[in-house]
Write a protein that holds these residues in place. Structure first.
Motif, PDB file in Angstrom:
ATOM      1  N   PRO A 152      15.016  50.876  29.363  1.00 31.79           N
ATOM      2  CA  PRO A 152      15.952  49.774  28.355  1.00 31.79           C
ATOM      3  C   PRO A 152      14.425  48.964  27.551  1.00 31.79           C
ATOM      4  O   PRO A 152      14.625  47.757  26.380  1.00 31.79           O
ATOM      5  CB  PRO A 152      16.306  49.166  29.039  1.00 31.79           C
ATOM      6  CG  PRO A 152      16.586  50.297  30.247  1.00 31.79           C
ATOM      7  CD  PRO A 152      16.217  51.319  30.608  1.00 31.79           C
ATOM      8  N   GLU A 153      13.564  48.552  28.958  1.00 27.82           N
ATOM      9  CA  GLU A 153      12.719  47.250  28.664  1.00 27.82           C
ATOM     10  C   GLU A 153      11.853  47.541  27.027  1.00 27.82           C
ATOM     11  O   GLU A 153      11.497  47.806  26.214  1.00 27.82           O
ATOM     12  CB  GLU A 153      11.588  47.485  29.685  1.00 27.82           C
ATOM     13  CG  GLU A 153      12.346  46.623  30.760  1.00 27.82           C
ATOM     14  CD  GLU A 153      12.606  48.220  31.805  1.00 27.82           C
ATOM     15  OE1 GLU A 153      12.664  48.574  32.048  1.00 27.82           O
ATOM     16  OE2 GLU A 153      13.540  47.151  32.116  1.00 27.82           O
ATOM     17  N   GLU A 154      10.807  49.169  27.223  1.00 28.13           N
ATOM     18  CA  GLU A 154      10.535  49.557  25.816  1.00 28.13           C
ATOM     19  C   GLU A 154      11.978  49.575  24.534  1.00 28.13           C
ATOM     20  O   GLU A 154      11.068  49.023  23.207  1.00 28.13           O
ATOM     21  CB  GLU A 154       9.502  51.028  25.179  1.00 28.13           C
ATOM     22  CG  GLU A 154       9.552  51.499  24.750  1.00 28.13           C
ATOM     23  CD  GLU A 154       8.510  52.926  25.077  1.00 28.13           C
ATOM     24  OE1 GLU A 154       8.673  53.449  26.318  1.00 28.13           O
ATOM     25  OE2 GLU A 154       8.129  53.664  24.848  1.00 28.13           O
ATOM     26  N   VAL A 155      12.826  49.535  25.002  1.00 29.40           N
ATOM     27  CA  VAL A 155      13.958  49.638  23.531  1.00 29.40           C
ATOM     28  C   VAL A 155      13.643  48.403  23.487  1.00 29.40           C
ATOM     29  O   VAL A 155      14.010  47.789  21.995  1.00 29.40           O
ATOM     30  CB  VAL A 155      14.672  50.173  23.831  1.00 29.40           C
ATOM     31  CG1 VAL A 155      15.880  49.986  22.740  1.00 29.40           C
ATOM     32  CG2 VAL A 155      15.381  51.459  24.082  1.00 29.40           C
ATOM     33  N   ASP A 156      14.247  47.270  24.303  1.00 21.95           N
ATOM     34  CA  ASP A 156      13.886  45.504  23.911  1.00 21.95           C
ATOM     35  C   ASP A 156      12.165  45.721  23.424  1.00 21.95           C
ATOM     36  O   ASP A 156      12.500  44.330  21.716  1.00 21.95           O
ATOM     37  CB  ASP A 156      13.594  45.304  25.166  1.00 21.95           C
ATOM     38  CG  ASP A 156      15.170  44.041  25.507  1.00 21.95           C
ATOM     39  OD1 ASP A 156      15.974  44.508  24.684  1.00 21.95           O
ATOM     40  OD2 ASP A 156      15.748  44.275  27.108  1.00 21.95           O
ATOM     41  N   ASN A 186       9.967  47.570  21.493  1.00 23.74           N
ATOM     42  CA  ASN A 186       9.924  48.264  19.814  1.00 23.74           C
ATOM     43  C   ASN A 186      11.860  49.425  19.991  1.00 23.74           C
ATOM     44  O   ASN A 186      11.200  50.455  20.294  1.00 23.74           O
ATOM     45  CB  ASN A 186       9.167  49.338  20.821  1.00 23.74           C
ATOM     46  CG  ASN A 186       9.048  50.154  18.693  1.00 23.74           C
ATOM     47  OD1 ASN A 186       9.563  50.443  18.074  1.00 23.74           O
ATOM     48  ND2 ASN A 186       7.875  51.213  19.828  1.00 23.74           N
ATOM     49  N   PRO A 187      12.491  48.873  19.388  1.00 26.67           N
ATOM     50  CA  PRO A 187      14.060  48.404  18.941  1.00 26.67           C
ATOM     51  C   PRO A 187      14.324  50.380  18.286  1.00 26.67           C
ATOM     52  O   PRO A 187      14.853  51.580  18.605  1.00 26.67           O
ATOM     53  CB  PRO A 187      14.903  47.869  18.140  1.00 26.67           C
ATOM     54  CG  PRO A 187      13.403  46.625  18.341  1.00 26.67           C
ATOM     55  CD  PRO A 187      11.729  47.046  18.560  1.00 26.67           C
ATOM     56  N   ARG A 188      12.978  50.898  17.647  1.00 22.99           N
ATOM     57  CA  ARG A 188      12.723  51.969  16.711  1.00 22.99           C
ATOM     58  C   ARG A 188      12.784  53.129  18.090  1.00 22.99           C
ATOM     59  O   ARG A 188      12.658  54.556  17.765  1.00 22.99           O
ATOM     60  CB  ARG A 188      11.337  51.834  16.065  1.00 22.99           C
ATOM     61  CG  ARG A 188      11.875  51.253  14.477  1.00 22.99           C
ATOM     62  CD  ARG A 188      10.882  50.810  13.362  1.00 22.99           C
ATOM     63  NE  ARG A 188      11.222  49.924  12.162  1.00 22.99           N
ATOM     64  CZ  ARG A 188      10.241  49.861  11.299  1.00 22.99           C
ATOM     65  NH1 ARG A 188       9.751  49.916  11.318  1.00 22.99           N
ATOM     66  NH2 ARG A 188      11.708  49.070  10.542  1.00 22.99           N
ATOM     67  N   SER A 189      12.194  52.660  19.356  1.00 23.68           N
ATOM     68  CA  SER A 189      12.171  53.656  20.019  1.00 23.68           C
ATOM     69  C   SER A 189      13.240  54.334  20.615  1.00 23.68           C
ATOM     70  O   SER A 189      13.508  55.012  21.640  1.00 23.68           O
ATOM     71  CB  SER A 189      11.046  53.366  21.460  1.00 23.68           C
ATOM     72  OG  SER A 189      12.009  52.138  21.895  1.00 23.68           O
ATOM     73  N   ARG A 190      14.384  53.763  20.167  1.00 21.28           N
ATOM     74  CA  ARG A 190      15.318  54.146  21.364  1.00 21.28           C
ATOM     75  C   ARG A 190      16.282  55.066  21.085  1.00 21.28           C
ATOM     76  O   ARG A 190      16.962  55.896  21.771  1.00 21.28           O
ATOM     77  CB  ARG A 190      16.895  52.798  20.835  1.00 21.28           C
ATOM     78  CG  ARG A 190      17.436  53.217  19.407  1.00 21.28           C
ATOM     79  CD  ARG A 190      18.391  52.014  18.495  1.00 21.28           C
ATOM     80  NE  ARG A 190      19.088  52.757  17.500  1.00 21.28           N
ATOM     81  CZ  ARG A 190      18.184  52.013  16.143  1.00 21.28           C
ATOM     82  NH1 ARG A 190      17.061  51.118  16.387  1.00 21.28           N
ATOM     83  NH2 ARG A 190      18.663  52.406  15.095  1.00 21.28           N
ATOM     84  N   SER A 191      15.565  56.254  19.186  1.00 22.09           N
ATOM     85  CA  SER A 191      16.255  57.510  19.247  1.00 22.09           C
ATOM     86  C   SER A 191      15.132  58.321  20.163  1.00 22.09           C
ATOM     87  O   SER A 191      15.469  59.765  19.745  1.00 22.09           O
ATOM     88  CB  SER A 191      17.056  58.258  18.074  1.00 22.09           C
ATOM     89  OG  SER A 191      16.200  57.195  17.568  1.00 22.09           O
ATOM     90  N   ALA A 192      14.128  58.175  20.659  1.00 26.24           N
ATOM     91  CA  ALA A 192      13.104  58.569  20.954  1.00 26.24           C
ATOM     92  C   ALA A 192      13.076  60.102  22.121  1.00 26.24           C
ATOM     93  O   ALA A 192      13.900  59.675  23.198  1.00 26.24           O
ATOM     94  CB  ALA A 192      12.060  58.140  21.086  1.00 26.24           C
ATOM     95  N   ARG A 193      13.211  61.237  22.155  1.00 29.72           N
ATOM     96  CA  ARG A 193      13.577  61.888  23.018  1.00 29.72           C
ATOM     97  C   ARG A 193      11.430  62.983  23.105  1.00 29.72           C
ATOM     98  O   ARG A 193      11.493  63.202  22.349  1.00 29.72           O
ATOM     99  CB  ARG A 193      14.312  62.720  23.028  1.00 29.72           C
ATOM    100  CG  ARG A 193      15.942  62.292  22.960  1.00 29.72           C
ATOM    101  CD  ARG A 193      16.676  63.652  22.682  1.00 29.72           C
ATOM    102  NE  ARG A 193      18.190  63.438  22.969  1.00 29.72           N
ATOM    103  CZ  ARG A 193      18.693  62.642  22.101  1.00 29.72           C
ATOM    104  NH1 ARG A 193      18.605  62.308  20.613  1.00 29.72           N
ATOM    105  NH2 ARG A 193      20.025  61.647  22.412  1.00 29.72           N
ATOM    106  N   LEU A 194      11.904  63.069  24.945  1.00 33.42           N
ATOM    107  CA  LEU A 194      10.077  63.557  24.748  1.00 33.42           C
ATOM    108  C   LEU A 194      10.149  64.578  25.077  1.00 33.42           C
ATOM    109  O   LEU A 194      10.598  64.323  26.292  1.00 33.42           O
ATOM    110  CB  LEU A 194       8.627  62.466  25.608  1.00 33.42           C
ATOM    111  CG  LEU A 194       7.672  63.000  25.579  1.00 33.42           C
ATOM    112  CD1 LEU A 194       6.577  61.970  25.912  1.00 33.42           C
ATOM    113  CD2 LEU A 194       8.196  64.196  27.110  1.00 33.42           C
TER     114      LEU A 194
END
Ligand SMILES: C[S@@+](CC[C@H](N)C(=O)[O-])C[C@H]1O[C@@H](n2cnc3c(N)ncnc32)[C@H](O)[C@@H]1O
Length: 283
Positions: free
Chosen positions: A263-267, A269-277
């Motif tokens: 959640p901190e990363e999404v905060d 960098n909102p564009r990371s919200r749908s990332a799946r690694l």
């Protein structure tokens, strides 16, 4: 090997951690991205090699750059923020710009050609398939009726008119899925991914790692399927009594479930919200 070097963010972190004698090869389809990456990676020793090209040819490109094998391949899929944010590139419905959407500006197919020449049925099919858009048929109908369309705003307006107001998605703009579908088609993103994954298996040394970050469910599904297949010894249809495929596992999957941003990363960098690694190791 970074197959999507973009602005060189990942590349810099990788290059700084290479073992002695290691060297990074970075690829991108976009000249503008490579220029930024070149500056961002300046001063790193040995200097990373940067090449313009499509990661669908990554094994060939690695050999041409003098690498028989590589110890890691990273693919961070999709478009970069500067590509999205530059109205002149035509990726965004938020700003007006030409209907372009090419990552490689020398490529022949533009969004304008797709939007203005594809038969209605094919356009609907592409928006449904690559955009997972349930209003695809109506969108295609409205687009065809408004031809010729010249700008991203005109395309966005056609989609806005086609989707009934009550059915507009709550969290995204109604044209998001259509733009995504056309972009994926213009750049043949699923085709590049399929070939890029095969190229990675070909060029990775034993113990080398493949890491893929996907932002789109179809891409993530393709990566998941590829990793599952490549980590099995036999890929014959289920129920077949004797193996006839002769397939041998080439990968060991390291991520049973994909890694998601915190959640901190999404905060941040909102564009990371749908990332799946997803990651795998060459066996
Ligand atoms: C999400 S960005 C990568 C950002 C990068 N990891 C960074 O740290 O700055 C994706 C980049 O991959 C490039 N790209 C997408 N598909 C490609 C392909 N098939 N071949 C080469 N580059 C590609 C795009 O041009 C874009 O610059």
């Amino acid at each position: 090997m970074d197959g999507t070097v973009g602005l060189g963010g990942h590349a810099r972190l990788i290059a700084e951690r290479l073992a002695p004698g290691g060297r990074l090869l970075g690829i991108d389809r976009d000249d503008a991205a490579l220029e930024v990456a070149r500056e961002r990676l300046a001063g790193i020793e040995p200097p990373p090699l940067l090449r313009r090209g499509d990661f669908r040819d990554l094994a060939e490109m690695a050999r041409a750059a003098g690498f028989d094998h590589v110890d890691g391949v990273l693919l961070d899929l999709g478009v970069s923020s500067p590509q999205l944010d530059d109205p002149g590139r035509g990726f965004s419905f938020r700003q007006d710009g030409p209907l372009d959407m090419r990552m490689d500006r020398r490529a022949p197919l533009t969004a304008e050609r797709v939007v203005n020449t594809l038969p209605e049925r094919e356009l609907a099919d592409l928006v449904r398939r690559l955009g997972e858009e349930r209003w695809a048929a109506r969108i295609a109908q409205f687009v065809v009726r408004r031809r010729p369309l010249a700008s991203t705003r005109e395309l966005a307006a056609a989609v806005e008119a086609a989707v009934p107001r009550a059915a507009w998605p709550r969290d995204i703009h109604p044209a998001t899925r259509t733009f995504q579908a056309i972009r994926m088609h213009v750049n043949d993103e699923l085709g590049s991914l399929e070939r890029g994954l095969r190229g990675a298996v070909e060029i990775l040394s034993t113990g080398g790692r493949l890491v893929v970050i996907a932002f789109h469910s179809l891409e993530d599904a393709a990566v998941k399927r590829f990793l599952a297949e490549e980590s099995r010894d036999c890929v014959c249809p289920p129920g077949q009594p004797v193996c006839t495929c002769g397939h041998r596992a080439t990968l060991r999957v390291l991520t049973r479930r994909p890694l998601r941003p915190s959640p901190e990363e999404v905060d941040r960098n909102p564009r990371s919200r749908s990332a799946r690694l997803r990651a795998a190791e060459r066996v």
